[in-house]
Design a protein around this motif. Structure first.
Motif, PDB file in Angstrom:
ATOM      1  N   MET A 175      77.776 -97.518  33.786  1.00 30.25           N
ATOM      2  CA  MET A 175      76.466 -96.921  34.058  1.00 30.25           C
ATOM      3  C   MET A 175      76.198 -96.963  35.560  1.00 30.25           C
ATOM      4  O   MET A 175      76.328 -98.003  36.196  1.00 30.25           O
ATOM      5  N   GLU A 176      75.850 -95.799  36.081  1.00 28.71           N
ATOM      6  CA  GLU A 176      75.601 -95.707  37.523  1.00 28.71           C
ATOM      7  C   GLU A 176      74.100 -95.847  37.770  1.00 28.71           C
ATOM      8  O   GLU A 176      73.287 -95.255  37.050  1.00 28.71           O
ATOM      9  N   PHE A 177      73.754 -96.639  38.761  1.00 28.88           N
ATOM     10  CA  PHE A 177      72.350 -96.928  39.030  1.00 28.88           C
ATOM     11  C   PHE A 177      71.988 -96.291  40.367  1.00 28.88           C
ATOM     12  O   PHE A 177      72.416 -96.754  41.425  1.00 28.88           O
ATOM     13  N   LEU A 178      71.209 -95.215  40.316  1.00 27.51           N
ATOM     14  CA  LEU A 178      70.904 -94.447  41.531  1.00 27.51           C
ATOM     15  C   LEU A 178      69.517 -94.839  42.029  1.00 27.51           C
ATOM     16  O   LEU A 178      68.553 -94.825  41.266  1.00 27.51           O
ATOM     17  N   ARG A 179      69.441 -95.195  43.323  1.00 25.01           N
ATOM     18  CA  ARG A 179      68.165 -95.659  43.854  1.00 25.01           C
ATOM     19  C   ARG A 179      67.764 -94.840  45.075  1.00 25.01           C
ATOM     20  O   ARG A 179      67.981 -95.256  46.220  1.00 25.01           O
ATOM     21  N   HIS A 231      72.527 -84.508  39.450  1.00 29.12           N
ATOM     22  CA  HIS A 231      72.848 -85.183  38.186  1.00 29.12           C
ATOM     23  C   HIS A 231      71.701 -84.977  37.204  1.00 29.12           C
ATOM     24  O   HIS A 231      70.925 -85.877  36.954  1.00 29.12           O
ATOM     25  N   PRO A 232      71.611 -83.782  36.653  1.00 30.97           N
ATOM     26  CA  PRO A 232      70.462 -83.506  35.759  1.00 30.97           C
ATOM     27  C   PRO A 232      70.414 -84.447  34.553  1.00 30.97           C
ATOM     28  O   PRO A 232      69.355 -84.629  33.960  1.00 30.97           O
ATOM     29  N   GLU A 233      71.556 -85.060  34.194  1.00 33.55           N
ATOM     30  CA  GLU A 233      71.560 -85.954  33.028  1.00 33.55           C
ATOM     31  C   GLU A 233      71.035 -87.350  33.378  1.00 33.55           C
ATOM     32  O   GLU A 233      70.827 -88.176  32.479  1.00 33.55           O
ATOM     33  N   ALA A 234      70.826 -87.616  34.689  1.00 35.62           N
ATOM     34  CA  ALA A 234      70.343 -88.945  35.086  1.00 35.62           C
ATOM     35  C   ALA A 234      68.954 -89.183  34.496  1.00 35.62           C
ATOM     36  O   ALA A 234      68.079 -88.321  34.537  1.00 35.62           O
ATOM     37  N   VAL A 235      68.767 -90.365  33.905  1.00 37.42           N
ATOM     38  CA  VAL A 235      67.505 -90.672  33.219  1.00 37.42           C
ATOM     39  C   VAL A 235      66.590 -91.411  34.186  1.00 37.42           C
ATOM     40  O   VAL A 235      66.955 -92.461  34.705  1.00 37.42           O
ATOM     41  N   PRO A 236      65.389 -90.860  34.441  1.00 40.03           N
ATOM     42  CA  PRO A 236      64.493 -91.544  35.364  1.00 40.03           C
ATOM     43  C   PRO A 236      63.974 -92.857  34.797  1.00 40.03           C
ATOM     44  O   PRO A 236      63.723 -92.978  33.598  1.00 40.03           O
ATOM     45  N   GLU A 261      74.582 -92.332  31.246  1.00 39.25           N
ATOM     46  CA  GLU A 261      75.636 -92.572  32.252  1.00 39.25           C
ATOM     47  C   GLU A 261      75.031 -92.900  33.598  1.00 39.25           C
ATOM     48  O   GLU A 261      75.614 -93.617  34.392  1.00 39.25           O
ATOM     49  N   ARG A 262      73.847 -92.314  33.869  1.00 37.41           N
ATOM     50  CA  ARG A 262      73.206 -92.577  35.158  1.00 37.41           C
ATOM     51  C   ARG A 262      71.727 -92.874  34.956  1.00 37.41           C
ATOM     52  O   ARG A 262      71.048 -92.206  34.192  1.00 37.41           O
ATOM     53  N   LEU A 263      71.276 -93.877  35.687  1.00 38.66           N
ATOM     54  CA  LEU A 263      69.845 -94.169  35.731  1.00 38.66           C
ATOM     55  C   LEU A 263      69.339 -93.800  37.117  1.00 38.66           C
ATOM     56  O   LEU A 263      69.996 -94.081  38.122  1.00 38.66           O
ATOM     57  N   LEU A 264      68.162 -93.183  37.138  1.00 32.69           N
ATOM     58  CA  LEU A 264      67.561 -92.769  38.402  1.00 32.69           C
ATOM     59  C   LEU A 264      66.312 -93.629  38.608  1.00 32.69           C
ATOM     60  O   LEU A 264      65.267 -93.390  37.977  1.00 32.69           O
ATOM     61  N   ASP A 265      66.453 -94.636  39.443  1.00 36.46           N
ATOM     62  CA  ASP A 265      65.377 -95.616  39.611  1.00 36.46           C
ATOM     63  C   ASP A 265      64.343 -95.097  40.602  1.00 36.46           C
ATOM     64  O   ASP A 265      64.648 -94.890  41.775  1.00 36.46           O
ATOM     65  N   LEU A 266      63.117 -94.899  40.128  1.00 42.62           N
ATOM     66  CA  LEU A 266      62.053 -94.370  40.976  1.00 42.62           C
ATOM     67  C   LEU A 266      61.115 -95.473  41.468  1.00 42.62           C
ATOM     68  O   LEU A 266      60.131 -95.193  42.146  1.00 42.62           O
ATOM     69  N   SER A 267      61.440 -96.718  41.120  1.00 43.85           N
ATOM     70  CA  SER A 267      60.454 -97.776  41.366  1.00 43.85           C
ATOM     71  C   SER A 267      60.283 -98.099  42.853  1.00 43.85           C
ATOM     72  O   SER A 267      59.299 -98.704  43.243  1.00 43.85           O
ATOM     73  N   ARG A 268      61.242 -97.675  43.676  1.00 36.77           N
ATOM     74  CA  ARG A 268      61.097 -97.967  45.106  1.00 36.77           C
ATOM     75  C   ARG A 268      60.200 -96.961  45.829  1.00 36.77           C
ATOM     76  O   ARG A 268      59.867 -97.142  46.998  1.00 36.77           O
ATOM     77  N   LEU A 269      59.847 -95.865  45.151  1.00 30.85           N
ATOM     78  CA  LEU A 269      59.136 -94.773  45.835  1.00 30.85           C
ATOM     79  C   LEU A 269      57.644 -95.075  45.872  1.00 30.85           C
ATOM     80  O   LEU A 269      56.906 -94.789  44.946  1.00 30.85           O
ATOM     81  N   THR A 270      57.223 -95.673  47.004  1.00 32.94           N
ATOM     82  CA  THR A 270      55.822 -96.113  47.096  1.00 32.94           C
ATOM     83  C   THR A 270      54.859 -94.935  47.010  1.00 32.94           C
ATOM     84  O   THR A 270      53.731 -95.091  46.545  1.00 32.94           O
ATOM     85  N   GLU A 271      55.297 -93.747  47.449  1.00 31.78           N
ATOM     86  CA  GLU A 271      54.377 -92.607  47.417  1.00 31.78           C
ATOM     87  C   GLU A 271      53.964 -92.241  45.989  1.00 31.78           C
ATOM     88  O   GLU A 271      52.936 -91.625  45.780  1.00 31.78           O
ATOM     89  N   LEU A 272      54.788 -92.660  45.000  1.00 31.02           N
ATOM     90  CA  LEU A 272      54.435 -92.355  43.604  1.00 31.02           C
ATOM     91  C   LEU A 272      53.339 -93.273  43.086  1.00 31.02           C
ATOM     92  O   LEU A 272      52.755 -93.019  42.045  1.00 31.02           O
ATOM     93  N   ASP A 319      66.409 -80.573  35.760  1.00 31.20           N
ATOM     94  CA  ASP A 319      66.416 -81.068  37.147  1.00 31.20           C
ATOM     95  C   ASP A 319      65.033 -81.479  37.630  1.00 31.20           C
ATOM     96  O   ASP A 319      64.838 -81.758  38.803  1.00 31.20           O
ATOM     97  N   GLU A 320      64.062 -81.526  36.725  1.00 31.75           N
ATOM     98  CA  GLU A 320      62.686 -81.800  37.147  1.00 31.75           C
ATOM     99  C   GLU A 320      62.270 -83.252  36.900  1.00 31.75           C
ATOM    100  O   GLU A 320      62.735 -83.902  35.957  1.00 31.75           O
ATOM    101  N   LEU A 321      61.352 -83.695  37.756  1.00 31.93           N
ATOM    102  CA  LEU A 321      60.725 -85.010  37.599  1.00 31.93           C
ATOM    103  C   LEU A 321      59.211 -84.823  37.635  1.00 31.93           C
ATOM    104  O   LEU A 321      58.710 -83.878  38.242  1.00 31.93           O
ATOM    105  N   ILE A 322      58.506 -85.759  36.999  1.00 37.29           N
ATOM    106  CA  ILE A 322      57.040 -85.730  37.079  1.00 37.29           C
ATOM    107  C   ILE A 322      56.623 -86.340  38.405  1.00 37.29           C
ATOM    108  O   ILE A 322      57.051 -87.445  38.756  1.00 37.29           O
ATOM    109  N   ARG A 323      55.779 -85.621  39.150  1.00 38.69           N
ATOM    110  CA  ARG A 323      55.299 -86.129  40.440  1.00 38.69           C
ATOM    111  C   ARG A 323      53.943 -86.805  40.281  1.00 38.69           C
ATOM    112  O   ARG A 323      53.700 -87.869  40.831  1.00 38.69           O
ATOM    113  N   SER A 324      53.068 -86.163  39.514  1.00 37.40           N
ATOM    114  CA  SER A 324      51.733 -86.738  39.323  1.00 37.40           C
ATOM    115  C   SER A 324      51.072 -86.079  38.123  1.00 37.40           C
ATOM    116  O   SER A 324      51.578 -85.094  37.583  1.00 37.40           O
TER     117      SER A 324
END
Lengths: 801, 293
Positions: B1-5, B19-24, B43-54, B156-161
């Motif tokens: 499992m790949e951990f993307l930060r 990596h559209p299959e990456a799970v946020p 296979e991939r995790l997309l870690d959003l926890s570091r993004l203070t703007e969120l 390829d989309e993420l929730i911004r707000s």
């Protein structure tokens, strides 16, 4: 190298108050308490060995199937995998069991329940082990599923254990009946009553829901044996079952207790013990196994679900004439402790009442449902729900107050049980009922605060399903009877080794037993007993292991009675030796400075108090440290309760039980009658404990048992489909009470000594689990006017949906 | 499992495009349970926890914009006045520890029919701001839920707000669970009065394949309230109309039988909750605005 163990050698001091000795009757702090609250306690799941492998279990997805083939090649080929074991690889005995040797270590040609272990993997990482297990190819051919009494005893029912050779096989009415026990008293056939009530009841499958899943670490030893560190309830019964499976002499299967996160019966059967040891011996490496919550639901037995049919007959003035009852317990795929559960259900099936004519019958089935066995209350819980519902039904039929009806029939010392066994110790059933009834009732509408609403005091809580709408209050009562200790002729004993020596100028005791501390507070009580009997302040508790004799199981409300009794027994032997030593020294003229003449030193009433030898009149003869000098005195002794005998197979007659324990509850509930949601407002208990060795721990047991009874009343059920598969194996969907479900629980404690028991004490842990459930359901019945013959009560039952 | 930060939002979008299959992963309170119990092995995790703007939230003219990293406890502590139904719903999510980590956007991403926030968003009115490397678009919350655990996000989309409309009138949320805390909804109802538009909105959760608005019930009640001039007089709707409204909310359900409750019970409980939330909301309107003559 070596095992990183749970905290060992817990040394305790009597430190509750400056003037407290920390002896019996006080409530010293438990040594594991702060560690558990701060997260520092090492549970068995925290065990670690530097070169250990991780074990994983492949389990059957089917409730009943033939195994056509097992292919492990693909799993073995995965890098990091050290071993894959199947039934064919078992080195010695292939089956084990608590009462019958009917459970395969790994399934052979047939699986009998969903989740039955089929293969084992050891790998260098738990994830690798999991992946390898997924690559084991098992070819199953599903078989018809037996899931209730009708399907289990049908003429063409598949026989789950065709080659039974157990001691009940010869006299059961059907091979899918594990055991059947009738209890007959008086002349139930001809007994005539003015008023008769009948009812059919159902109890769902409850899980023990301990918080620390099954876990342990097996370390292969240089002598070819194995050292197993494990969370269990009974080290020696594990050892007894493991040795034949491993093909080792028992002495080479050494067990040490790991930190246990609750048990409630679920750790009485083997889970990962044999599997981890087999993998360790195969690979020559330490092997750790830890279940997750999902696997845990399949890795231990549950409480037997039951269907119960009762008929109660009484006179117009409310005296019971007869009780006829039939209790069918679903034992699931393997016997576990079903026979003993049957014995309890049958012998305690009329409850704590005087009944002249009795016809009870209890039986346990083999089915393809999850195996069921020991759980707090052990056969008495199911019966209590039904007989207490019947008492309420009878009260309605007689137009009599339900507490008054119970009091008129309450068992008391000198009465006889339906088994013919006399009740020869206090049985204050009527007094317990009076205590809970006479408590002031909690105020109505507790959610109304400062002109607003506190939803937390309402059914549904902060989900705001009610802000006061639809709420009706109800009050209900329950009382129960539970046996203490192992019954029916079992040679029930415990062992304690106590050592007394001077350490750093201070006399200190060390207590070594194999008692499983599962959270009940036994080690605290052992130290209290040692302080009381030996007059010391400092007591060390050695880790529980199999290098000392068996302590028996931490179950059946028995450990304070049995291992507490053994510790006391050993302490008294040590004390006698101390005094003999002192007299020897006096005789040799070694210590002329000691006070007292020969007569004083020969007084049988000499005690050890506050580190001194003291006469019955309180005169100090000598300091204990001076008497001991450099000597260390050690005694290991066994303790037995008075013997019991098996129940007669046809009539159930016989002195089968050691001691009875009684608890009564009053439940107050607020029910949202439109949504069918319940909040228990208060759950008051009264229990006779004989003697409270540690009053705070006693209250804790009563609170915990009551909460578990509450869970069975309104929340907890393992849901099993007709195909034998479990539908809610998670804490998301198997719901146990939270703090917002758990009400204030005022407790009255009676201390009426049982002269047969150490200190007069009575086992405490199980009785409160019995009566909480029927009391709560009675309260819901009063609020809703519904018959409610099934637990847990669901919103659907209250809303007719 | 790949951990993307990813370190920035822009980078997060680029990673998701690649990596559209990456799970946020934000609070992880849904995803980690799935992973721990081996129900899902992305296979991939997309870690959003570091993004203070969120983690920002701010008030706009008639909405509150809640960043994708804002946890439920912030909604409860800071936004209960503007977004009462959402705060009530947030208060029923899991335990305090879960509410400290779990995010509103995560609830939407999971798109469970039982997600506690969803009925509250539906009755308040909300738009989901979704973004990808291709750009940003706005999805009305009514169009966000497509099926059980399926939402309108492109791969390829993420929730911004999430922009939630500020309450202009009383709002209610009520949920049924079989335990008094820490329980997944057997069913839930949210209801909002919108005096500015003289409309009522009602929505259900955990009683259909997606959370949804009970539009027939809304239409019926809006007609009753208009016809009887209830918005002006403040008089509560007639009991028979409230009963009919509750029955219509229940009729909007398409529930299943499962271990948490029977379909019949869900329909029944939604009816009870619809009636209770309407009564509560209307009572609150009367008490806050005074009883008109």
């Amino acid at each position: 190298m070596g095992v990183v163990p749970p905290p060992a050698g817990l040394t305790q001091r009597g430190d509750t108050a400056p003037d407290a000795s920390g002896g019996i009757g006080e409530s010293p702090h438990r040594p594991d308490g702060v560690l558990k609250v701060t997260g520092d306690f090492a549970y068995a799941s925290d065990l670690w060995h530097e070169d250990m492998l991780w074990g994983h279990t492949l389990r059957s997805p089917h409730a009943h199937a033939e195994i056509r083939s097992v292919d492990t090649a693909e799993a073995l080929a995965l890098p990091g995998v050290h071993a894959v074991l199947t039934h064919a690889d078992l080195p010695a005995a292939t089956h084990y069991g608590l009462e019958f040797t009917d459970q395969p270590v790994l399934a052979g040609d047939r699986v009998r329940y969903q989740g039955e272990p089929v293969a084992l993997v050891a790998a260098d990482h738990p994830e690798t082990a999991r992946r390898a297990a997924a690559r084991v190819r098992v070819e199953y051919a599903p078989l018809p599923v037996v899931h209730d009494e009708a399907t289990a005893t049908a003429p063409d029912a598949p026989v789950l254990h065709p080659d039974r050779d157990d001691h009940h096989a010869a006299h059961v009415p059907h091979p899918n009946v594990v055991h059947r026990q009738p209890v007959l008293a008086g002349d139930p056939t001809h007994a005539v009553a003015d008023v008769v009530v009948r009812g059919d009841y159902t109890v769902g499958m409850q899980d023990q829901a301990f918080l620390g899943p099954e876990s342990g670490l097996a370390v292969p030893a240089e002598d070819g044996g194995v050292d197993l560190h494990v969370a269990t309830q009974w080290l020696h019964v594990d050892q007894r079952q493991l040795a034949p499976v491993l093909g080792l002499e028992p002495e080479r299967v050494r067990l040490t207790l790991g930190g246990v996160g609750g048990a409630f019966g679920a750790r009485e059967d083997l889970s990962m013990q044999a599997h981890a040891c087999l993998l360790a011996l195969r690979t020559g490496r330490p092997v750790k196994m830890v279940y997750n919550r999902h696997e845990s639901f399949f890795g231990h037995v549950h409480r037997h679900p039951a269907t119960l049919s009762y008929e109660h007959g009484a006179t117009l003035d409310g005296r019971l004439v007869y009780v006829k009852g039939r209790i069918v317990l679903d034992g699931g795929a393997y016997a576990s402790s079903s026979p003993a559960v049957v014995g309890n259900a049958a012998s305690l099936g009329v409850g704590p009442y005087r009944v002249p004519h009795v016809a009870m019958e209890a039986l346990a089935l083999y089915t393809n449902n999850p195996p069921c066995g020991a759980m707090r209350g052990f056969g008495a819980v199911q019966a209590c729900f039904a007989y207490e519902a019947q008492m309420d039904r009878l009260a309605v039929a007689l137009n009599m107050d339900p507490v008054e009806l119970r009091r008129r029939n309450a068992l008391t010392q000198g009465d006889t049980m339906p088994t013919g066994q006399p009740v020869d110790a206090p049985a204050p059933v009527a007094e317990l009922l009076r205590l809970v009834r006479d408590r002031p009732l909690p105020p109505p509408r507790p959610w109304e605060v400062d002109g607003g609403v506190d939803p937390r005091a309402l059914p549904g809580g902060l989900a705001r399903s009610s802000l006061g709408e639809g709420i009706v209050r109800g009050v209900g009562y329950g009382v129960g009877i539970k046996n203490v200790g192992f019954s029916e002729g079992f040679d029930d004993y415990s062992t304690a080794r106590v050592r007394l020596a001077v350490v750093g100028g201070e006399p200190s005791a060390t207590v070594h037993t194999a008692m499983a501390e599962v959270g009940q507070g036994g080690i605290t009580v052992h130290a209290q007993i040692a302080r009381t009997e030996l007059g010391v302040s400092r007591v060390g508790i050695l880790p529980a292991d199999t290098s000392v004799g068996s302590a028996g199981s931490t179950s059946a409300s028995r450990q304070t009675y049995m291992t507490g009794g053994a510790v006391r027994h050993a302490c008294l032997a040590v004390r006698a030796e101390v005094l003999r030593l002192a007299r020897d020294r006096l005789r040799r003229g070694e210590r002329v400075d000691w006070r007292g003449d020969e007569a004083a030193w020969n007084d049988p009433g000499l005690r050890l108090v506050g580190g001194e030898v003291v006469t019955p009149r309180g005169e100090v003869l000598a300091a204990l440290a001076d008497v001991l000098g450099d000597e260390a005195i050690e005694r290991e002794l066994e303790f037995r309760h008075r013997p019991t005998r098996p129940f007669d197979r046809a009539t159930g007659q016989g002195p089968g039980h050691v001691q009875y324990s009684f608890c009564a509850h009053r439940a107050v509930v607020d029910v949202d009658v439109e949504l069918g949601l319940v909040r228990v407002v208060e759950l008051a208990a009264a229990q006779d404990v004989g003697r409270a060795l540690n009053p705070r721990a006693v209250r804790g047991q009563i609170h915990g048992g009551s909460a578990q009874g509450l869970g069975l009343a309104v929340l907890e059920e393992v849901l099993v489909g007709p195909d034998g598969t479990v539908r809610n194996p998670s804490f998301t969907d198997y719901l146990i009470p939270t703090i917002l479900d758990t009400p204030p629980m005022p407790v009255d404690i009676l201390e009426l000594a049982d002269e047969h028991a150490p200190y007069g004490l009575r086992g405490v842990g199980e009785a409160p689990t019995l009566s909480a459930t029927p009391a709560i359901v009675a309260a819901i019945r009063q609020a809703t006017r519904l018959p409610l013959t099934r637990v847990p009560v669901r919103p659907e039952h209250l809303t007719g949906t | 499992m790949e951990f993307l930060r990813p370190a920035t939002w822009r980078e997060a979008l680029a990673v998701k495009a690649a990596h559209p299959e990456a799970v946020p992963l934000a609070g992880g309170t849904d995803l980690m349970v799935e992973i721990n119990f081996d129900r899902r092995r992305p296979e991939r995790l997309l870690d959003l926890s570091r993004l203070t703007e969120l983690r920002d939230w701010h008030r706009e003219s008639d909405t509150v914009r809640i960043g994708a990293g804002v946890p439920f406890h912030t909604v409860i502590d800071r936004l209960a006045a503007e977004l009462p139904a959402l705060a009530m719903a947030a208060r029923t999510v899991g335990s305090p520890q879960i509410r400290n980590r779990a995010t509103l956007a995560g609830n939407l991403g999971t798109a469970s029919p039982a997600g506690d926030a969803h009925p509250a968003l539906l009755v308040a009115g909300a738009d989901v701001e979704v973004a990808s490397a291709r750009g940003t678009r706005t999805v009305p919350v009514e169009e966000f839920f497509l099926g059980p655990k399926r939402n309108a996000l492109a791969p390829d989309e993420l929730i911004r707000s999430v922009a939630v409309r500020t309450a202009t009138g009383p709002q209610q949320f009520a949920k049924v669970g079989t335990r008094n805390a820490m329980v997944i909804a057997v069913c839930a109802v949210a209801l909002a009065l919108h005096p500015d538009t003289r409309t009522v909105r009602a929505a259900i959760g955990s009683a259909a394949p997606t959370p949804l608005r009970a539009r027939e019930a809304e239409k019926f009640l809006n007609g009753v309230l208009a016809e009887g001039d209830h918005w002006a007089t403040g008089r509560p709707p007639p009991p028979a109309a409230a009963t009919r409204f509750a029955a219509l909310v229940a009729a909007a359900c398409a529930p299943v039988d499962d271990v948490r409750g029977s379909a019949d019970y869900r329909r029944h409980a939604v009816r009870v909750l619809a009636r209770r939330t309407l009564d509560r909301a209307w009572r609150a309107r009367t008490s806050t605005e005074g009883a008109p003559a």
